[in-house]
Write an enzyme that holds these catalytic residues in place. Sequence first.
Site, mmCIF file in Angstrom:
data_model
loop_
_atom_site.group_PDB
_atom_site.id
_atom_site.type_symbol
_atom_site.label_atom_id
_atom_site.label_comp_id
_atom_site.label_asym_id
_atom_site.label_seq_id
_atom_site.Cartn_x
_atom_site.Cartn_y
_atom_site.Cartn_z
ATOM 1 C CE LYS A 118 -1.626 2.275 3.402
ATOM 2 N NZ LYS A 118 -2.156 2.626 4.712
ATOM 3 C CG ASP A 136 -7.331 3.728 2.692
ATOM 4 O OD1 ASP A 136 -8.315 3.259 2.082
ATOM 5 O OD2 ASP A 136 -7.323 4.890 3.133
#
Length: 209
Positions: A118, A136
Amino acid sequence: MNNSKYIFNNLKKEYPTYHTFLNYSKDYEFLFAVILSAQTTDKKVNDATSILFKDLPSLDDYSLKNKEIIINDIKSLGLYKAKCNYLIDSSSILINKYNRKIPSSREELILLPGVGKKTSGVVLNELYHANLFPVDTHIERVSKRLGLVKEKDIPDIIEDKLESYFDMYDKVYLHHAFILLGRKVCSSSNPKCHLCPLKKVCKKGVSSV
Ligand code: SF4
């Protein structure tokens, strides 16, 4: 039915512009802010970095001799001891291996301490407009409620599915727009489906509107 065009257009109407929530003025500061943002809020990170980036204005300052300053400035954040080490170790690698530049490939970025899939996607989108869809907690929740991915899907799988689903669209924009939707409307405990620009195509929301 693929609703990608509908979702993109309606989000664009609702959120025509976006900007990153993390404050920075140098590329490495953005990388550090994203590393620091793990398991905490952007506001807390901005509060901490507003002091940290003033105390240590150069990449070279993130060394063991300044460990106490770093710890002191970021101690309001979770996992601050590990995060302090990530900044020091990443700084050393950036200086010695990359001539102070942030690597532009995910394979290289992911090898920096504290950088996962991420984080690398967020950094590449912001600094290199890489057109990725890093996932997220907001994006995971929204995409599951919309029915774009399965409940059991993990973030890595969700990212692949969203990138494929929105293949034709600006995924840097969509990444930010999904986060905005998750923060403003599709909150975890009390989604405001009646205000949602995507309620017509939402699997979870339709029944609650
Ligand atoms: S309709 Fe409701 S559940 Fe669906 S995305 Fe919008 S706010 Fe979230």
